[in-house]
Scaffold this motif. Structure first.
Motif, short mmCIF file in Angstrom:
data_model
loop_
_atom_site.label_atom_id
_atom_site.label_comp_id
_atom_site.label_asym_id
_atom_site.label_seq_id
_atom_site.Cartn_x
_atom_site.Cartn_y
_atom_site.Cartn_z
N MET A 65 0.83 -1.20 0.00
CA MET A 65 0.00 0.00 0.00
C MET A 65 0.87 1.26 0.00
N PRO A 66 0.50 2.29 -0.78
CA PRO A 66 1.27 3.54 -0.77
C PRO A 66 1.29 4.16 0.63
N ALA A 67 2.39 4.79 0.97
CA ALA A 67 2.59 5.37 2.30
C ALA A 67 1.57 6.45 2.63
N ARG A 68 0.97 7.09 1.62
CA ARG A 68 0.02 8.18 1.90
C ARG A 68 -1.20 7.71 2.69
N TYR A 69 -1.45 6.39 2.71
CA TYR A 69 -2.60 5.86 3.45
C TYR A 69 -2.26 5.48 4.89
N GLY A 70 -0.99 5.47 5.21
CA GLY A 70 -0.58 5.11 6.57
C GLY A 70 -0.02 3.71 6.62
N PRO A 71 0.27 3.23 7.82
CA PRO A 71 0.86 1.91 7.97
C PRO A 71 -0.10 0.80 7.51
N PRO A 72 0.37 -0.14 6.73
CA PRO A 72 -0.49 -1.22 6.24
C PRO A 72 -1.14 -2.01 7.37
N THR A 73 -0.44 -2.17 8.49
CA THR A 73 -1.01 -2.91 9.62
C THR A 73 -2.24 -2.20 10.17
N THR A 74 -2.19 -0.89 10.27
CA THR A 74 -3.33 -0.11 10.75
C THR A 74 -4.52 -0.30 9.82
N ILE A 75 -4.27 -0.21 8.52
CA ILE A 75 -5.34 -0.33 7.53
C ILE A 75 -5.96 -1.73 7.60
N TYR A 76 -5.10 -2.74 7.61
CA TYR A 76 -5.56 -4.13 7.64
C TYR A 76 -6.36 -4.42 8.92
N ASN A 77 -5.84 -3.97 10.06
CA ASN A 77 -6.54 -4.23 11.32
C ASN A 77 -7.90 -3.55 11.36
#
Length: 91
Positions: free
Chosen positions: A50-62
């Motif tokens: 995922m592009p960094a502009r969305y934040g940490p992938p772990t946060t998004i996934y969780n």
């Protein structure tokens, strides 16, 4: 605005239906997280890419998984469908 980001109209339609239980550390911006989730799902890329502009992938996934278990996605889909007068069947 990214390729798969929510429009202002879509954001205003679903924002009232998002969970709003402040506890502990303030949540990361919901719109940014949603845009990250949609980018990942629509692009087919792994969460880690995922592009960094969305934040940490772990946060998004969780957040994606917590909202799935809580039924939030069903409420959001209903809100989008109502906003588009039934012309949208999937995101």
């Amino acid at each position: 605005m990214g390729r798969y980001d929510l429009t202002d109209f879509e954001w205003e339609a679903i924002r009232p239906h998002l969970p709003n239980k402040p506890r502990g550390v303030p949540r990361v911006d919901d719109r940014r997280v949603l845009n990250g989730i949609f980018w990942c799902l629509r692009s087919g890329a792994p969460w880690a890419d995922m592009p960094a502009r969305y934040g940490p992938p772990t946060t998004i996934y969780n957040r994606f998984n917590r909202w799935r278990k809580a039924g939030v996605w069903d409420r959001l889909m209903d809100a989008i469908t109502r906003a588009y007068d039934g012309d949208v069947q999937m995101i």
